[in-house]
Design a protein around this motif. Sequence first.
Motif, PDB file in Angstrom:
ATOM      1  N   LYS A  25       0.776  -1.104   0.128  1.00 36.21           N
ATOM      2  CA  LYS A  25      -0.103  -0.111   0.011  1.00 36.21           C
ATOM      3  C   LYS A  25       0.591   1.083  -0.098  1.00 36.21           C
ATOM      4  O   LYS A  25       0.554   2.168  -0.666  1.00 36.21           O
ATOM      5  CB  LYS A  25      -0.854   0.127   1.214  1.00 36.21           C
ATOM      6  N   ILE A  26       1.914   1.200   0.682  1.00 33.30           N
ATOM      7  CA  ILE A  26       2.741   2.393   0.688  1.00 33.30           C
ATOM      8  C   ILE A  26       3.583   2.645  -0.852  1.00 33.30           C
ATOM      9  O   ILE A  26       3.424   3.667  -1.281  1.00 33.30           O
ATOM     10  CB  ILE A  26       4.001   2.085   1.864  1.00 33.30           C
ATOM     11  N   LEU A  27       3.820   1.450  -1.345  1.00 33.03           N
ATOM     12  CA  LEU A  27       4.468   1.449  -2.520  1.00 33.03           C
ATOM     13  C   LEU A  27       3.458   2.140  -3.601  1.00 33.03           C
ATOM     14  O   LEU A  27       3.734   3.033  -4.584  1.00 33.03           O
ATOM     15  CB  LEU A  27       5.050  -0.010  -3.293  1.00 33.03           C
ATOM     16  N   LYS A  28       2.237   1.837  -3.358  1.00 32.90           N
ATOM     17  CA  LYS A  28       1.357   2.239  -4.433  1.00 32.90           C
ATOM     18  C   LYS A  28       1.037   3.882  -4.137  1.00 32.90           C
ATOM     19  O   LYS A  28       1.009   4.572  -4.955  1.00 32.90           O
ATOM     20  CB  LYS A  28      -0.122   1.524  -4.123  1.00 32.90           C
ATOM     21  N   PHE A  29       1.067   4.092  -2.933  1.00 31.56           N
ATOM     22  CA  PHE A  29       0.872   5.824  -2.425  1.00 31.56           C
ATOM     23  C   PHE A  29       2.276   6.447  -3.153  1.00 31.56           C
ATOM     24  O   PHE A  29       1.875   7.517  -3.725  1.00 31.56           O
ATOM     25  CB  PHE A  29       0.848   5.658  -0.902  1.00 31.56           C
TER      26      PHE A  29
END
Length: 178
Positions: free
Chosen positions: A106-110
């Motif tokens: 989810k961090i990578l997506k953000f």
Amino acid sequence: MNFRPLRLEDASFINKLRQEEDMEQLIGGAKRPVAYERDLKWVEQLILGDSQISIYFAITPSGSDEIVGYTSISEIDYRNGTCFWSGIKIDATKAGKGWGSEVALKILKFVFEELRMERCKAECLEHHEVALKMMLKVGYKQEGLMRNTVYKNGIHNNQWLLSVIREEYLELKQRFSL
């Protein structure tokens, strides 16, 4: 699992996390006793400070607003398109249940879709095999071993330097259906 902004009432949870000795020994930051009042002020500064170089998220279970951990992105450099995923601090009862991988993705997506970064780096202590395994699983590549970078537990410790670049993220996006 969801992210939400930190709230003042989260300071109590964060302060309790600092007391978990096993967790503190595995993270890169310096261990020090912190009073609840200091964590309250720290959380307040994060909320009101409007930092352009760091973002903190409370981690919550799906369908709940209760904090179970937190994560952050720091060293945000919009000119060069780089940032540092500062890792995860999570309630010990959630460890080993996939929360770390879900947060990391989810961090990578953000980072790549919202912040439009080109590169996201991360670090972990050389002996923190669980963190290293999780980061490799979600697509981070090891760049090298940084020697004697963190004084912790009475010794200087090495840290792995890892990163994901945009091109790799686009592959991860398909592989993990992000």
